[in-house]
Design a protein around this motif. Structure first.
Motif, PDB file in Angstrom:
ATOM      1  N   HIS A 224       0.854  -1.195   0.000  1.00 27.76           N
ATOM      2  CA  HIS A 224       0.000   0.000   0.000  1.00 27.76           C
ATOM      3  C   HIS A 224       0.886   1.241   0.000  1.00 27.76           C
ATOM      4  CE1 HIS A 224      -4.322   1.268   1.283  1.00 27.76           C
ATOM      5  NE2 HIS A 224      -3.859   1.995   0.276  1.00 27.76           N
TER       6      HIS A 224
ATOM      7  N   LYS B 115      -4.350   0.462  -9.097  1.00 27.44           N
ATOM      8  CA  LYS B 115      -3.570  -0.751  -8.872  1.00 27.44           C
ATOM      9  C   LYS B 115      -2.371  -0.806  -9.812  1.00 27.44           C
ATOM     10  CE  LYS B 115      -5.507  -4.633  -9.979  1.00 27.44           C
ATOM     11  NZ  LYS B 115      -6.394  -5.827  -9.887  1.00 27.44           N
TER      12      LYS B 115
ATOM     13  N   GLU C 121       1.716  -6.999  -5.973  1.00 22.85           N
ATOM     14  CA  GLU C 121       0.617  -6.067  -6.233  1.00 22.85           C
ATOM     15  C   GLU C 121       0.786  -4.796  -5.376  1.00 22.85           C
ATOM     16  OE1 GLU C 121      -3.218  -7.647  -5.491  1.00 22.85           O
ATOM     17  OE2 GLU C 121      -4.284  -5.858  -6.196  1.00 22.85           O
TER      18      GLU C 121
ATOM     19  N   GLN D 262      -1.103  -0.989  -4.353  1.00 24.35           N
ATOM     20  CA  GLN D 262      -2.272  -0.096  -4.359  1.00 24.35           C
ATOM     21  C   GLN D 262      -1.807   1.316  -4.021  1.00 24.35           C
ATOM     22  OE1 GLN D 262      -5.516  -0.636  -5.233  1.00 24.35           O
ATOM     23  NE2 GLN D 262      -5.762   1.598  -4.938  1.00 24.35           N
TER      24      GLN D 262
ATOM     25  N   ASP E 289      -2.739   5.247  -3.411  1.00 24.57           N
ATOM     26  CA  ASP E 289      -3.772   6.234  -3.075  1.00 24.57           C
ATOM     27  C   ASP E 289      -3.162   7.634  -3.155  1.00 24.57           C
ATOM     28  OD1 ASP E 289      -5.660   4.265  -2.602  1.00 24.57           O
ATOM     29  OD2 ASP E 289      -5.163   4.097  -0.476  1.00 24.57           O
TER      30      ASP E 289
END
Length: 473
Positions: A28, A101, A116, A118, A120
């Motif tokens: 993240h 993503k 992966e 993510q 923001d």
């Protein structure tokens, strides 16, 4: 990167789904709009020399690949491989549309290794709510921020402005260094609250402030403040006048919470460098009245040199609301008391309204004694001149009118335009005896005076002038 070389589309999707299911834990990443975000992609040992890449969405084709390690910089993307199992990708000039993503991949034979990500993206501003702090010039101001128990050992800091992305970089002070000039930071771990204090405030200190708690993962935690600084120009000023030789009292209110503080009165134009009069002058006596939250200072015998600026207060920090500025004027008694002089008796003692004797010479040479008579004399002289001018103007107008009429009648008689009956009467009157002729002339003149209203206002000299013209004609 064999997965992109396959021409069979169903098989490509199948391989992609296998990759997704075999992906590592989600990474993240957060970033501020207009700033940059750094994606840290770890990989297992043994692949230090393999090609790494960053792609977006499902990485189904070459267009999804944003940058490779073989491309150090591409558009707003850059990569770095430390050769020790960590691949780093940086995205600069973030926009809100960059959120979504991403994938960190390692190219190899068979299926690639990837993680992966993510991302923001938030606006670079703080915060939804802002607290207001009021401070006074040359005093101090403090504002506090709270934090969660898991952040009790985190770095805490304060900065100016309202951009969180640059706050830690431009911090005024941080918890590892709790003193920086006029700025100090204290941390109360029991209440989970840390406080910033600014001393010797100036008007330039006013503005926006942000406090932050640094976190290793995610965005830092912030709170916003707005500091307002009130200047000394707004200090309440009282004006007081006293008579030399008499007592005078100055009254100073103070906040109820200062009931136990030391009260003072000092003299001087500059409040930073004034003299405590209660301590240095025995004529100054201070009396505190706790019930009314005020104190008074009485000067038992006022002197001329006592005039000036005074400061009375109850706070050594010189907060504006806790001090009063007093402008004292010391005047002599004859400047405030009207003088009444009696001259009914020659040689009697002159006194004023208070019954005290007055110096005769001071009264004799007082400016008022000369100013008032001079004004009255000037006004009287002006009125006399105005009245005389008006009377002369009226007389001149009447004389000109009468003379014009007389000259006109004389000319007409000379030219023979007079009434023939008047000439006949004149001839007949000359044939009469002298005594009777004189009587007729008197009656004739009397009748003319009664009929002609113009001659009623003619002066004696003007009548003679008219008669001379009539006899000549």
């Amino acid at each position: 990167m064999r997965m992109w070389s396959l021409e069979n589309l169903p098989f490509t999707l199948y391989i992609a789904l296998i990759c997704v299911r075999s992906a590592a834990a989600l990474i993240h990443v957060f970033g501020y709009e207009g700033r940059q975000a750094v994606v840290y992609c770890p990989h297992i040992q043994g692949y230090e020399d393999y090609e790494k890449y960053l792609c977006k969405n499902e990485c189904g084709n070459d267009d999804d690949v944003l940058i490779k390690t073989t491309e150090t910089n591409k558009h707003k993307y850059s990569t770095k491989d430390d050769g020790k199992g960590l691949f780093t990708a940086t995205i600069s000039d973030l926009s809100l549309t960059d959120a979504g993503k991403y994938w960190c991949g390692v190219t190899r034979t068979g299926k690639d290794i990837y993680s992966e990500v993510q991302l923001d993206v938030v606006e670079d501003r703080c915060c939804d709510t802002t607290s207001t702090v009021q401070g006074n010039e040359e005093s101090s101001a403090s504002f506090s921020c709270t934090y969660e128990p898991e952040n009790k050992d985190s770095e805490k800091y304060f900065c100016r402005g309202n951009q969180p992305s640059r706050c830690l970089q431009n911090a005024l002070i941080t918890s590892p260094n709790q003193q920086n000039g006029r700025f100090s930071l204290t941390d109360d771990k029991a209440s989970r609250r840390f406080t910033l204090t600014i001393t010797s405030l100036t008007k330039q200190d006013a503005g926006s402030y942000v406090c932050g708690v640094h976190r290793n993962t995610g965005l830092d935690l912030f709170e916003a403040f707005e500091l307002a600084v009130q200047g000394w120009c707004c200090v309440k000023t009282n004006k007081l006048k006293g008579i030399v030789g008499h007592p005078v009292t100055m009254h100073c209110p103070y906040p109820p919470q200062h009931r136990d503080n030391r009260k003072f009165l000092c003299k001087g134009y500059n409040r930073k460098n004034c003299t405590d009069m209660v301590k240095t002058q025995s004529r100054f006596t201070l009396q505190d009245d706790v019930s009314s939250s005020s104190f008074s200072v009485m000067i038992t015998e006022l002197k001329a040199e006592d005039s000036g600026t005074y400061w009375c207060g109850s706070d050594s920090q010189w907060n504006v609301g806790n001090h009063v500025k007093i402008q004292l004027s010391a005047v002599f008694e004859h400047q405030t008391t009207s003088t009444v002089v009696s001259t009914s008796t020659v040689g009697s003692q002159l006194t004023n309204t208070t019954g005290k004797p007055i110096n005769r010479m001071s009264v004799l040479f007082h400016p008022v004694v000369y100013i008032i008579p001079a004004l009255l004399l000037t006004l009287t002289f002006a009125l006399v001149i105005v009245c005389k001018c008006r009377m002369d103007k009226r007389r001149g107008t009447r004389a000109n009118v009468n003379r014009d009429k007389t000259n006109e009648a004389a000319i007409e008689e000379v030219l023979g335009e007079a009434d023939i009956y008047a000439n006949q009467e004149l001839v007949l009157s000359e044939k009469l005896p002298t005594k009777q002729r004189r009587a007729c002339q008197r009656n004739e003149y009397a009748g003319e005076e009664q009929q002609d209203s113009v001659y009623r206002n003619i002066s004696a000299s003007e009548d003679i002038y008219v008669n001379d013209i009539y006899i000549n004609s």
